[in-house]
Design an enzyme around this catalytic site. Sequence first.
Site, PDB file in Angstrom:
ATOM      1  CG  ASP A 130       1.086  -5.599  -4.262  1.00  0.00           C
ATOM      2  OD1 ASP A 130       0.984  -5.851  -3.033  1.00  0.00           O
ATOM      3  OD2 ASP A 130       2.049  -5.726  -4.943  1.00  0.00           O
ATOM      4  NE  ARG A 171       6.277 -10.370  -7.837  1.00  0.00           N
ATOM      5  CZ  ARG A 171       6.070 -10.463  -6.433  1.00  0.00           C
ATOM      6  NH1 ARG A 171       6.756  -9.778  -5.812  1.00  0.00           N
ATOM      7  NH2 ARG A 171       5.044 -10.933  -6.049  1.00  0.00           N
ATOM      8  CD  GLN A 226       6.397 -12.444   1.422  1.00  0.00           C
ATOM      9  OE1 GLN A 226       5.787 -13.324   1.889  1.00  0.00           O
ATOM     10  NE2 GLN A 226       6.251 -12.224  -0.031  1.00  0.00           N
TER      11      GLN A 226
HETATM   12  O1  MRU Z   1       5.041 -10.633  -2.940  1.00  0.00           O
HETATM   13  P1  MRU Z   1       5.384  -9.428  -2.403  1.00  0.00           P
HETATM   14  O2  MRU Z   1       6.441  -9.509  -1.102  1.00  0.00           O
HETATM   15  O3  MRU Z   1       6.154  -8.271  -3.420  1.00  0.00           O
HETATM   16  O4  MRU Z   1       4.203  -8.749  -1.814  1.00  0.00           O
HETATM   17  C1  MRU Z   1       4.424  -7.580  -1.297  1.00  0.00           C
HETATM   18  C2  MRU Z   1       2.757  -7.033  -0.688  1.00  0.00           C
HETATM   19  O5  MRU Z   1       1.750  -7.614  -0.669  1.00  0.00           O
HETATM   20  C3  MRU Z   1       2.847  -5.890   0.100  1.00  0.00           C
HETATM   21  O6  MRU Z   1       1.825  -5.782   1.158  1.00  0.00           O
HETATM   22  C4  MRU Z   1       2.533  -4.621  -0.690  1.00  0.00           C
HETATM   23  O7  MRU Z   1       3.364  -4.788  -1.953  1.00  0.00           O
HETATM   24  C5  MRU Z   1       2.607  -3.354  -0.198  1.00  0.00           C
HETATM   25  S1  MRU Z   1       4.227  -3.144   0.044  1.00  0.00           S
HETATM   26  C6  MRU Z   1       4.345  -1.445   1.135  1.00  0.00           C
END
Ligand code: MRU
Length: 341
Positions: free
Chosen positions: A240, A95, A199
């Site tokens: 991220d 990713r 999520q």
């Molecule tokens: O696509 P995801 O579910 O990996 O995205 C996660 C997020 O955007 C979270 O807010 C981020 O990774 C912070 S996790 C503490």
Amino acid sequence: MNVAGPPLPPQPFQFRGEFLDLLDQRELPTRQIWISCRNAAKVHHAIRKMVVRGAPVIGTVAAYGLYLEAKRLAAASRLTWNRLLQVADFLKSARPTAVNLAWAVDRALSALQGKNSATWVETLEAEADRQAQENVRWTLSIARFGASLIPMAATVLTICNTGPLATGGYGTALGAVLYAHWEQKKPQMFACETRPYLQGARLTTWELQQQNVPVTLITDNAAAWTMERKQISLVLVGADRIACNGDTANKVGTLGLAILSRHYGIPFYVVAPLSSFDFHCETGATILVEERDPQEVLYCGRKRIAPDGVSVFNPSFDVTPAAFITGYVTEQGLMVPPFRS
Ligand code: MRU
């Protein structure tokens, strides 16, 4: 030194020496299924396909993936530095947006500097374990600092999932709320459902319910009206990738919440570990935003919801300008940009 805090919530992975077991987050909250990985290909696939997700935890899981692959290669007498670099690049490519993924894998490689190749496998295992243990410590610090920003009986709005499932340990934005709950501050949450992967609906509500924190689920497009009518005290989100100037990539929808927060005068905090800061990235303009499979938008669960032939734009993240962000909560406390290593 042990710092007091809430009990450790359920964790998204278990390491068993030969295997890394991942709780399949795609199946939550209805089923708890564990998937075993014993090589880098399986770990890469699990990250890519969202079995495990959330910026900090995919880094830790990738560090274990590097160890498992090194062990496999060593057993076949095929472990070389070049091969290890290829495996590292492969894991990092699972990713693109979460900087923690590259950070964790690069840190594992750095642990090998100056080491005899006969010790690489054990060094990688120890480094992955260290990262997992650090996650527990720094998420507890983040949670404590974050909770200090949460007033009594606050109403907190969030997006996506930033709990233990996303980090290992205690979580970031959600960790702060769990900590405030443990301190008897009686926080209440509003969770955006977070289309298309849901999520918020599936994971954040599940984690909060397990800890008995009151949570109300809203559709993403109800955020403005919720701010208008529900007296939101503050917005807490994860990250991220955070650029040196403070621009922040996080789950798509975060930018909208930040703009709305400015309109309504609601404090908007990013809650993240220092491993989410990219000191090579000056501004958000250069952050690569992952675009995912159109099928995620065309379907809701197993049901197709849009006609054949429609085109889809499915960015997994957006980038919020620093100007909309009140502050950044890290394991070292509250920070403001510019950020330098
Ligand atoms: O696509 P995801 O579910 O990996 O995205 C996660 C997020 O955007 C979270 O807010 C981020 O990774 C912070 S996790 C503490």
